[in-house]
Design a protein around this motif. Structure first.
Motif, PDB file in Angstrom:
ATOM      1  N   UNK A   1       0.799  -1.216   0.000  1.00 22.21           N
ATOM      2  CA  UNK A   1       0.000   0.000   0.000  1.00 22.21           C
ATOM      3  C   UNK A   1       0.830   1.263   0.000  1.00 22.21           C
ATOM      4  N   UNK A   2       0.120   2.399  -0.005  1.00 20.84           N
ATOM      5  CA  UNK A   2       0.740   3.720  -0.006  1.00 20.84           C
ATOM      6  C   UNK A   2      -0.046   4.635   0.915  1.00 20.84           C
ATOM      7  N   UNK A   3       0.475   5.834   1.108  1.00 18.47           N
ATOM      8  CA  UNK A   3      -0.231   6.822   1.902  1.00 18.47           C
ATOM      9  C   UNK A   3       0.039   6.704   3.385  1.00 18.47           C
ATOM     10  N   UNK A   4      -0.878   7.288   4.196  1.00 11.21           N
ATOM     11  CA  UNK A   4      -0.680   7.386   5.635  1.00 11.21           C
ATOM     12  C   UNK A   4      -0.561   6.011   6.286  1.00 11.21           C
ATOM     13  N   UNK A   5      -1.393   5.060   5.853  1.00  8.46           N
ATOM     14  CA  UNK A   5      -1.320   3.726   6.442  1.00  8.46           C
ATOM     15  C   UNK A   5       0.036   3.081   6.239  1.00  8.46           C
ATOM     16  N   UNK A   6       0.595   3.244   5.038  1.00  5.75           N
ATOM     17  CA  UNK A   6       1.912   2.667   4.762  1.00  5.75           C
ATOM     18  C   UNK A   6       2.982   3.354   5.601  1.00  5.75           C
ATOM     19  N   UNK A   7       2.872   4.686   5.787  1.00 10.33           N
ATOM     20  CA  UNK A   7       3.860   5.411   6.591  1.00 10.33           C
ATOM     21  C   UNK A   7       3.826   4.947   8.033  1.00 10.33           C
ATOM     22  N   UNK A   8       2.630   4.713   8.569  1.00 11.07           N
ATOM     23  CA  UNK A   8       2.524   4.233   9.939  1.00 11.07           C
ATOM     24  C   UNK A   8       3.190   2.874  10.105  1.00 11.07           C
ATOM     25  N   UNK A   9       2.977   1.990   9.138  1.00  9.52           N
ATOM     26  CA  UNK A   9       3.604   0.675   9.209  1.00  9.52           C
ATOM     27  C   UNK A   9       5.113   0.780   9.047  1.00  9.52           C
ATOM     28  N   UNK A  10       5.555   1.658   8.154  1.00  5.89           N
ATOM     29  CA  UNK A  10       6.991   1.874   7.969  1.00  5.89           C
ATOM     30  C   UNK A  10       7.628   2.341   9.273  1.00  5.89           C
ATOM     31  N   UNK A  11       7.009   3.314   9.921  1.00  2.39           N
ATOM     32  CA  UNK A  11       7.541   3.815  11.188  1.00  2.39           C
ATOM     33  C   UNK A  11       7.595   2.714  12.242  1.00  2.39           C
ATOM     34  N   UNK A  12       6.530   1.903  12.282  1.00  2.00           N
ATOM     35  CA  UNK A  12       6.494   0.822  13.259  1.00  2.00           C
ATOM     36  C   UNK A  12       7.607  -0.191  13.002  1.00  2.00           C
ATOM     37  N   UNK A  13       7.819  -0.545  11.742  1.00  2.35           N
ATOM     38  CA  UNK A  13       8.865  -1.511  11.409  1.00  2.35           C
ATOM     39  C   UNK A  13      10.253  -0.963  11.693  1.00  2.35           C
ATOM     40  N   UNK A  14      10.463   0.309  11.357  1.00  6.02           N
ATOM     41  CA  UNK A  14      11.782   0.890  11.602  1.00  6.02           C
ATOM     42  C   UNK A  14      12.095   0.929  13.100  1.00  6.02           C
ATOM     43  N   UNK A  15      11.127   1.368  13.907  1.00  5.75           N
ATOM     44  CA  UNK A  15      11.355   1.401  15.349  1.00  5.75           C
ATOM     45  C   UNK A  15      11.595   0.021  15.923  1.00  5.75           C
ATOM     46  N   UNK A  16      10.802  -0.947  15.468  1.00  6.87           N
ATOM     47  CA  UNK A  16      10.968  -2.306  15.965  1.00  6.87           C
ATOM     48  C   UNK A  16      12.302  -2.895  15.542  1.00  6.87           C
ATOM     49  N   UNK A  17      12.709  -2.622  14.289  1.00  2.42           N
ATOM     50  CA  UNK A  17      13.986  -3.167  13.829  1.00  2.42           C
ATOM     51  C   UNK A  17      15.140  -2.627  14.656  1.00  2.42           C
ATOM     52  N   UNK A  18      15.177  -1.324  14.884  1.00  2.00           N
ATOM     53  CA  UNK A  18      16.299  -0.742  15.627  1.00  2.00           C
ATOM     54  C   UNK A  18      16.353  -1.271  17.059  1.00  2.00           C
ATOM     55  N   UNK A  19      15.191  -1.531  17.644  1.00  4.46           N
ATOM     56  CA  UNK A  19      15.178  -2.101  18.997  1.00  4.46           C
ATOM     57  C   UNK A  19      15.604  -3.562  18.967  1.00  4.46           C
TER      58      UNK A  19
END
Length: 388
Positions: A177-195
């Motif tokens: 997907x694209x848009x706000x929903x995709x950005x929210x998932x991207x942010x969640x994945x990035x934060x989880x990956x770094x942790x």
């Protein structure tokens, strides 16, 4: 080096000659037709035809050139221009030229609005995906993010890299997907990956953290847990950069570029994308297989999202990055990505239908620990292929 937008190819040169070709074609057609046949309306249409591609000045200049040709044509045929019969056609000519100028301005405004929207989307994307350092230990790092030409929506492509006590861990992924929903998932994945990169003891554990995060995001949105998923490659490089351990979750296989040869690092067994682990699909393992590779000195590892391999040329054929990278290239990630993107834009005539994210890791030739093993060495680690 941070994400940059590669310059698209130059405008096709034939567009510059389009007005002259149209006017000349009408001029020749008029000379070849009988005296009673008028091709004047074709000349009047020339500025309208070029309005979508030319500037306002170019559109008006084209109209003036076409009008001059309309004056010269009667003289060539032995009659005077601006006769009584020419009043209405010439009025129509002027009207169409003014109409072409209006169309040109409307299209220019639409292009500016789309460009501004793309620039905002790309700025948000760069804020979500901060630039990694250009070097991590002995490894050189380069990233690129190319927004699709057809829309301004923020995409779900992402990359991340982090040095840890376990080695350098990295990820590239593409959220559905694209848009706000995709950005929210991207942010969640990035934060989880770094942790997870810092706290998880092994690569399968990192994958489990990411899997659980995608499923939690789906449930939090009131879905069944299957609305959003992400293909991904989660990898771990040893401290010296010569050993690669990789879990591929339904993502395009990374490429290993070395000494003028390029080969895909295909997973030993297929795996489901992140967020779909609970599905029961035949021939797809429910565990987390990890493949291990020995990297040679001077190799460049290229990870990318599917916008690369799903790009098409004018015939509809998919792009294959392997031939372009299977040429002599310096063992420099920035140079490799620049060469790949230049070839991709050439292949697609400067128009990408989907966002493209790329992450390249290079091992310098002057590494202290000596060369790695043959890059053909490949082993699936059964002990790490479990769900933790």
């Amino acid at each position: 080096m941070g994400p940059t937008r590669a310059l698209p190819p130059r405008e096709r040169r034939w567009l510059r000659w389009l007005p002259a070709a149209l006017i000349l074609g009408v001029f020749v057609l008029d000379l070849l037709t009988p005296r009673g046949v008028r091709v004047f309306p074709l000349l009047a249409a020339v500025p309208v035809l070029v309005a979508p591609w030319f500037s306002l000045a170019g559109t008006i200049a084209t109209g003036a050139a076409a009008l001059l040709a309309a004056v010269v044509l009667p003289l060539v045929k032995g009659r005077l221009p601006f006769g009584v019969d020419d009043v209405v056609p010439f009025s129509t000519f002027v009207t169409l030229t003014l109409l072409a100028a209006v169309v040109n301005r409307l299209l220019a405004r639409e292009r500016r609005q789309l460009k501004n929207a793309r620039e905002v989307a790309e700025a948000v994307q760069r804020a979500v995906l901060p630039s990694p350092p250009g070097r991590i230990g002995p490894l050189a790092v380069a990233v690129r993010y190319e927004a699709a030409a057809r829309e301004a929506a923020i995409g779900g492509d992402l990359y991340a890299i982090r040095p840890t006590p376990h080695g350098v861990r990295l990820m590239i992924a593409d959220v559905r997907g694209k848009g706000l929903g995709a950005v929210q998932t991207v942010n969640a994945l990035l934060g989880t990956f770094h942790e997870a990169a810092l706290r998880a003891p092994d690569l399968p554990s990192v994958v489990c953290w990411l899997e659980d995060r995608v499923q939690e995001a789906n449930v939090a949105e009131g879905g069944t847990g299957l609305e959003t998923f992400a293909t991904a490659v989660i990898a771990e490089l040893s401290a010296d950069g010569f050993t690669l351990r990789m879990a591929n979750r339904g993502h395009p296989a990374p490429l290993l570029v070395h000494c003028g040869r390029t080969r895909p690092l295909e997973p030993g067994m297929p795996s489901l994308p992140l967020g779909l682990a609970d599905l029961d699909i035949p021939n797809v393992l429910p565990d987390i297989p990890v493949d291990q590779y020995a990297l040679p000195e001077g190799a460049v590892l290229v990870l990318f999202t599917d916008g690369v391999v799903e790009a098409r040329d004018h015939r509809g054929d998919f792009y294959d990055p392997i031939p372009r990278l299977s040429r002599p290239l310096p063992p420099d990630p920035d140079h490799v990505l620049d060469a790949l993107l230049a070839d991709l834009y050439r292949y697609t005539a400067g128009h990408l239908d989907d966002d493209v994210a790329l992450l390249a890791i290079g091992l310098p030739l002057d590494a202290n620990d000596g060369p790695g093993k043959d890059p053909d060495v490949h082993r699936r680690e059964a002990d790490d292929g479990r769900r933790v």
